[in-house]
Scaffold this motif. Structure first.
Motif, PDB file in Angstrom:
ATOM      1  N   CYS A 147     -15.331  -5.184  -2.357  1.00 32.14           N
ATOM      2  CA  CYS A 147     -14.531  -4.479  -3.361  1.00 32.14           C
ATOM      3  C   CYS A 147     -15.158  -3.128  -3.645  1.00 32.14           C
ATOM      4  CB  CYS A 147     -14.445  -5.297  -4.649  1.00 32.14           C
ATOM      5  SG  CYS A 147     -13.556  -4.456  -5.978  1.00 32.14           S
ATOM      6  N   THR A 148     -14.353  -2.088  -3.577  1.00 31.86           N
ATOM      7  CA  THR A 148     -14.783  -0.744  -3.927  1.00 31.86           C
ATOM      8  C   THR A 148     -13.809  -0.213  -4.963  1.00 31.86           C
ATOM      9  OG1 THR A 148     -15.576  -0.427  -1.660  1.00 31.86           O
ATOM     10  CG2 THR A 148     -15.315   1.551  -3.010  1.00 31.86           C
ATOM     11  N   ILE A 149     -14.292   0.114  -6.137  1.00 35.65           N
ATOM     12  CA  ILE A 149     -13.424   0.670  -7.172  1.00 35.65           C
ATOM     13  C   ILE A 149     -13.533   2.186  -7.094  1.00 35.65           C
ATOM     14  CG2 ILE A 149     -12.914   0.815  -9.625  1.00 35.65           C
ATOM     15  CD1 ILE A 149     -13.813  -2.058  -9.872  1.00 35.65           C
ATOM     16  N   VAL A 150     -12.379   2.815  -6.941  1.00 37.65           N
ATOM     17  CA  VAL A 150     -12.299   4.254  -6.702  1.00 37.65           C
ATOM     18  C   VAL A 150     -11.601   4.925  -7.886  1.00 37.65           C
ATOM     19  CG1 VAL A 150     -11.340   6.002  -5.155  1.00 37.65           C
ATOM     20  CG2 VAL A 150     -12.142   3.825  -4.218  1.00 37.65           C
ATOM     21  N   PRO A 151     -12.241   5.913  -8.507  1.00 41.16           N
ATOM     22  CA  PRO A 151     -11.539   6.667  -9.549  1.00 41.16           C
ATOM     23  C   PRO A 151     -10.395   7.462  -8.922  1.00 41.16           C
ATOM     24  CG  PRO A 151     -13.749   7.564  -9.193  1.00 41.16           C
ATOM     25  CD  PRO A 151     -13.596   6.385  -8.288  1.00 41.16           C
ATOM     26  N   LEU A 152      -9.268   7.472  -9.602  1.00 41.00           N
ATOM     27  CA  LEU A 152      -8.119   8.216  -9.088  1.00 41.00           C
ATOM     28  C   LEU A 152      -8.326   9.713  -9.268  1.00 41.00           C
ATOM     29  CD1 LEU A 152      -5.245   5.974 -10.467  1.00 41.00           C
ATOM     30  CD2 LEU A 152      -5.959   6.195  -8.081  1.00 41.00           C
ATOM     31  N   PRO A 153      -7.729  10.517  -8.387  1.00 43.31           N
ATOM     32  CA  PRO A 153      -7.828  11.969  -8.563  1.00 43.31           C
ATOM     33  C   PRO A 153      -7.130  12.394  -9.858  1.00 43.31           C
ATOM     34  CG  PRO A 153      -6.485  11.424  -6.622  1.00 43.31           C
ATOM     35  CD  PRO A 153      -6.966  10.144  -7.213  1.00 43.31           C
ATOM     36  N   PRO A 154      -7.557  13.510 -10.435  1.00 40.80           N
ATOM     37  CA  PRO A 154      -7.005  13.945 -11.733  1.00 40.80           C
ATOM     38  C   PRO A 154      -5.483  14.111 -11.750  1.00 40.80           C
ATOM     39  CG  PRO A 154      -8.927  15.251 -11.157  1.00 40.80           C
ATOM     40  CD  PRO A 154      -8.621  14.391  -9.972  1.00 40.80           C
ATOM     41  N   ASP A 193       0.828  -1.212   0.000  1.00 36.81           N
ATOM     42  CA  ASP A 193       0.000   0.000   0.000  1.00 36.81           C
ATOM     43  C   ASP A 193       0.860   1.259   0.000  1.00 36.81           C
ATOM     44  OD1 ASP A 193      -2.232  -1.578   0.046  1.00 36.81           O
ATOM     45  OD2 ASP A 193      -2.476  -1.476   2.211  1.00 36.81           O
ATOM     46  N   LEU A 194       1.957   1.231   0.737  1.00 39.14           N
ATOM     47  CA  LEU A 194       2.852   2.389   0.782  1.00 39.14           C
ATOM     48  C   LEU A 194       3.494   2.631  -0.585  1.00 39.14           C
ATOM     49  CD1 LEU A 194       4.125   4.663   2.393  1.00 39.14           C
ATOM     50  CD2 LEU A 194       5.872   3.045   3.151  1.00 39.14           C
ATOM     51  N   ASP A 195       3.862   1.543  -1.272  1.00 39.85           N
ATOM     52  CA  ASP A 195       4.411   1.695  -2.629  1.00 39.85           C
ATOM     53  C   ASP A 195       3.377   2.283  -3.578  1.00 39.85           C
ATOM     54  OD1 ASP A 195       6.966   0.829  -2.043  1.00 39.85           O
ATOM     55  OD2 ASP A 195       6.585  -1.247  -2.626  1.00 39.85           O
ATOM     56  N   LEU A 196       2.121   1.858  -3.452  1.00 36.15           N
ATOM     57  CA  LEU A 196       1.061   2.455  -4.279  1.00 36.15           C
ATOM     58  C   LEU A 196       0.923   3.943  -3.976  1.00 36.15           C
ATOM     59  CD1 LEU A 196      -1.769  -0.235  -4.229  1.00 36.15           C
ATOM     60  CD2 LEU A 196      -0.407   0.496  -6.192  1.00 36.15           C
ATOM     61  N   SER A 197       0.964   4.289  -2.710  1.00 33.30           N
ATOM     62  CA  SER A 197       0.849   5.701  -2.322  1.00 33.30           C
ATOM     63  C   SER A 197       1.984   6.521  -2.913  1.00 33.30           C
ATOM     64  CB  SER A 197       0.841   5.839  -0.797  1.00 33.30           C
ATOM     65  OG  SER A 197      -0.347   5.315  -0.265  1.00 33.30           O
ATOM     66  N   ARG A 198       3.178   5.959  -2.936  1.00 38.54           N
ATOM     67  CA  ARG A 198       4.314   6.670  -3.541  1.00 38.54           C
ATOM     68  C   ARG A 198       4.140   6.794  -5.055  1.00 38.54           C
ATOM     69  NH1 ARG A 198       8.456   3.405   0.122  1.00 38.54           N
ATOM     70  NH2 ARG A 198       8.623   4.877   1.851  1.00 38.54           N
ATOM     71  N   SER A 199       3.663   5.723  -5.696  1.00 37.55           N
ATOM     72  CA  SER A 199       3.494   5.734  -7.149  1.00 37.55           C
ATOM     73  C   SER A 199       2.384   6.666  -7.605  1.00 37.55           C
ATOM     74  CB  SER A 199       3.198   4.318  -7.658  1.00 37.55           C
ATOM     75  OG  SER A 199       4.283   3.464  -7.407  1.00 37.55           O
ATOM     76  N   PHE A 200       1.335   6.785  -6.803  1.00 30.35           N
ATOM     77  CA  PHE A 200       0.184   7.615  -7.149  1.00 30.35           C
ATOM     78  C   PHE A 200       0.137   8.880  -6.298  1.00 30.35           C
ATOM     79  CE2 PHE A 200      -1.328   3.349  -8.458  1.00 30.35           C
ATOM     80  CZ  PHE A 200      -1.589   3.630  -9.789  1.00 30.35           C
ATOM     81  N   GLN A 201       1.295   9.395  -5.985  1.00 33.91           N
ATOM     82  CA  GLN A 201       1.397  10.578  -5.130  1.00 33.91           C
ATOM     83  C   GLN A 201       0.939  11.834  -5.852  1.00 33.91           C
ATOM     84  OE1 GLN A 201       5.011  10.684  -2.926  1.00 33.91           O
ATOM     85  NE2 GLN A 201       4.992  12.887  -2.705  1.00 33.91           N
ATOM     86  N   GLY A 202       1.227  11.935  -7.130  1.00 34.83           N
ATOM     87  CA  GLY A 202       0.828  13.120  -7.884  1.00 34.83           C
ATOM     88  C   GLY A 202       1.453  14.381  -7.331  1.00 34.83           C
ATOM     89  N   GLY A 256       0.265  15.968  -4.797  1.00 35.53           N
ATOM     90  CA  GLY A 256       0.002  16.044  -3.361  1.00 35.53           C
ATOM     91  C   GLY A 256       1.053  15.332  -2.535  1.00 35.53           C
ATOM     92  N   ASP A 257       0.728  15.140  -1.281  1.00 36.88           N
ATOM     93  CA  ASP A 257       1.663  14.448  -0.390  1.00 36.88           C
ATOM     94  C   ASP A 257       1.478  12.940  -0.516  1.00 36.88           C
ATOM     95  OD1 ASP A 257       0.018  14.474   2.854  1.00 36.88           O
ATOM     96  OD2 ASP A 257      -0.820  14.232   0.870  1.00 36.88           O
ATOM     97  N   ILE A 258       2.304  12.202   0.183  1.00 35.08           N
ATOM     98  CA  ILE A 258       2.292  10.745   0.086  1.00 35.08           C
ATOM     99  C   ILE A 258       0.990  10.155   0.632  1.00 35.08           C
ATOM    100  CG2 ILE A 258       3.396  10.255   2.294  1.00 35.08           C
ATOM    101  CD1 ILE A 258       5.030   8.096   0.617  1.00 35.08           C
ATOM    102  N   ASP A 276      -5.945   9.257   1.677  1.00 32.45           N
ATOM    103  CA  ASP A 276      -7.037  10.176   2.028  1.00 32.45           C
ATOM    104  C   ASP A 276      -8.166  10.095   1.001  1.00 32.45           C
ATOM    105  OD1 ASP A 276      -5.543  10.958   4.209  1.00 32.45           O
ATOM    106  OD2 ASP A 276      -4.812  12.800   3.260  1.00 32.45           O
ATOM    107  N   HIS A 277      -7.799  10.056  -0.268  1.00 34.25           N
ATOM    108  CA  HIS A 277      -8.786   9.992  -1.343  1.00 34.25           C
ATOM    109  C   HIS A 277      -9.609   8.702  -1.246  1.00 34.25           C
ATOM    110  CE1 HIS A 277     -10.472  10.653  -5.328  1.00 34.25           C
ATOM    111  NE2 HIS A 277     -10.109   9.419  -5.652  1.00 34.25           N
ATOM    112  N   CYS A 278      -8.926   7.569  -1.091  1.00 35.07           N
ATOM    113  CA  CYS A 278      -9.620   6.279  -1.005  1.00 35.07           C
ATOM    114  C   CYS A 278     -10.466   6.182   0.255  1.00 35.07           C
ATOM    115  CB  CYS A 278      -8.613   5.127  -1.066  1.00 35.07           C
ATOM    116  SG  CYS A 278      -7.828   4.955  -2.681  1.00 35.07           S
ATOM    117  N   GLN A 279      -9.944   6.685   1.361  1.00 36.51           N
ATOM    118  CA  GLN A 279     -10.706   6.636   2.611  1.00 36.51           C
ATOM    119  C   GLN A 279     -11.984   7.472   2.526  1.00 36.51           C
ATOM    120  OE1 GLN A 279      -7.860   7.654   5.646  1.00 36.51           O
ATOM    121  NE2 GLN A 279      -6.908   5.631   5.567  1.00 36.51           N
ATOM    122  N   SER A 280     -11.960   8.565   1.779  1.00 39.91           N
ATOM    123  CA  SER A 280     -13.186   9.354   1.630  1.00 39.91           C
ATOM    124  C   SER A 280     -14.250   8.550   0.877  1.00 39.91           C
ATOM    125  CB  SER A 280     -12.904  10.683   0.933  1.00 39.91           C
ATOM    126  OG  SER A 280     -12.640  10.501  -0.434  1.00 39.91           O
TER     127      SER A 280
END
Length: 116
Positions: free
Chosen positions: A43-50, A6-15, A17-19, A24-28
């Motif tokens: 299973c919850t599929i979440v669109p990624l932020p722009p 999960d931490l690697d995903l957060s780093r890869s999809f940091q954009g 914003g912060d790590i 935060d986006h998925c938890q919302s």
């Protein structure tokens, strides 16, 4: 989403914003869809932020991410023989529904796929 894979995903999809932006986006979405607790095997599929979605912002050209929790807190789940099966089933059903709603009923190819 704060350790290991999960931490690697957060780093890869940091954009931009912060790590913790992906978490935060998925938890919302989890708060909205599940009132804060997605049960193991769901299973919850979440669109990624722009700022992290699409070919310019991540190496996989991803537009969404599937959240498939296997436990609430780290614990021994060897007693739960069906957990992996249920999680995989929920993921496949979630992807099917996502493709049907985002691709117009399943007659079109899912995003990014190439057919014969």
């Amino acid at each position: 989403m704060d350790g290991g894979f999960d931490l690697d995903l957060s780093r890869s999809f940091q954009g931009a914003g912060d790590i913790w932006g992906l978490s935060d986006h998925c938890q919302s979405f989890i708060r909205d869809a599940w009132h804060g607790f997605a049960p193991p095997g769901s299973c919850t599929i979440v669109p990624l932020p722009p700022d992290v979605s699409g070919p310019q912002n991540n190496p996989w050209h991803a537009h969404s991410i599937a959240i498939v929790p296997t436990m609430r807190t780290p614990e021994d789940v060897s007693w739960h023989q069906d957990l992996v099966y249920n999680s995989m089933w929920a993921l496949l059903v979630g992807i099917t529904r996502w493709n049907e709603t985002t691709c117009g009923g399943g007659d079109e190819r899912p995003h990014g796929s190439k057919g014969s």
